[in-house]
Design a protein around this motif. Sequence first.
Motif, short mmCIF file in Angstrom:
data_model
loop_
_atom_site.label_atom_id
_atom_site.label_comp_id
_atom_site.label_asym_id
_atom_site.label_seq_id
_atom_site.Cartn_x
_atom_site.Cartn_y
_atom_site.Cartn_z
N ILE A 52 0.87 -1.18 0.00
CA ILE A 52 0.00 0.00 0.00
C ILE A 52 0.90 1.23 0.00
O ILE A 52 1.70 1.43 0.93
CB ILE A 52 -0.93 0.04 1.22
N ALA A 53 0.80 2.03 -1.03
CA ALA A 53 1.70 3.18 -1.20
C ALA A 53 0.92 4.49 -1.13
O ALA A 53 -0.14 4.63 -1.74
CB ALA A 53 2.45 3.09 -2.52
N HIS A 54 1.46 5.45 -0.39
CA HIS A 54 0.93 6.82 -0.33
C HIS A 54 1.96 7.74 -0.98
O HIS A 54 3.12 7.81 -0.53
CB HIS A 54 0.69 7.24 1.11
N HIS A 55 1.56 8.43 -2.05
CA HIS A 55 2.47 9.28 -2.81
C HIS A 55 2.09 10.76 -2.63
O HIS A 55 0.92 11.12 -2.79
CB HIS A 55 2.42 8.93 -4.30
N TYR A 56 3.08 11.58 -2.34
CA TYR A 56 2.88 13.03 -2.18
C TYR A 56 3.84 13.76 -3.13
O TYR A 56 5.01 13.37 -3.25
CB TYR A 56 3.16 13.47 -0.75
#
Length: 224
Positions: A42-46
């Motif tokens: 699960i990846a969160h990209h900013y």
Amino acid sequence: MSLSISYAKKSYFASMKERYTKGLPKKNKEEKIPNPFLKPEIAHHYEIAYGKNFGDSVRLDSALFYSNVKNSIAQVSIGDKKLQNKNHDDARYAGLELSLSYMTDSLDIGANYTYMSAKYKNKPDKIYDIPKHKGFLWTDVKILPSLSLYLSWELSSYRYSSLGLNGYVKTAGFGVGNAKFIYTPIKSLVLEAGVMNVFDKNYAYDDGYYEEGCVFFSNVTYKF
């Protein structure tokens, strides 16, 4: 001028190969053990991006990015000569991108640079196959209205490559040049001829798996 802020959440589900591939045990070789219970990453990209034009010819683009990847999948040792894909640890990726271009009717020049820091959150192990520095240079020179010369140069710093049970190795950085002529006799027809890896550089993205040397090529493209 342009300014943007973005966020994305993405999931990566392990492939059948990552879950079930089992290597046959060989003398003095590691054995790969299947793991059908891999959790998805699960990846969160900013990202914050900024771009600006300087006059009619010069363009600057930049971006800062950060990614938090939960349950990152990696191949790890689980015993005597045994390897397995596991949800190893959470991973952190951070970096920046810069791009500068100059364009006129007869000449286009551009360059971009990427810096990447990749680390696991809780473990000192290396994250493989990601160079810390990457660059790309290119120029497109219009020799005649229908004929142009395109030159490019790919640059990459060292990266870490897995050696299975034997740990890892730091592969050498490299620079590879390419060149091609582009001829457009009519709007719908494009003819290309050129050379990849002009200087016949011996280089590899993964240790022991070397890329092609000097290669001559030609392409014909017709658009209906």
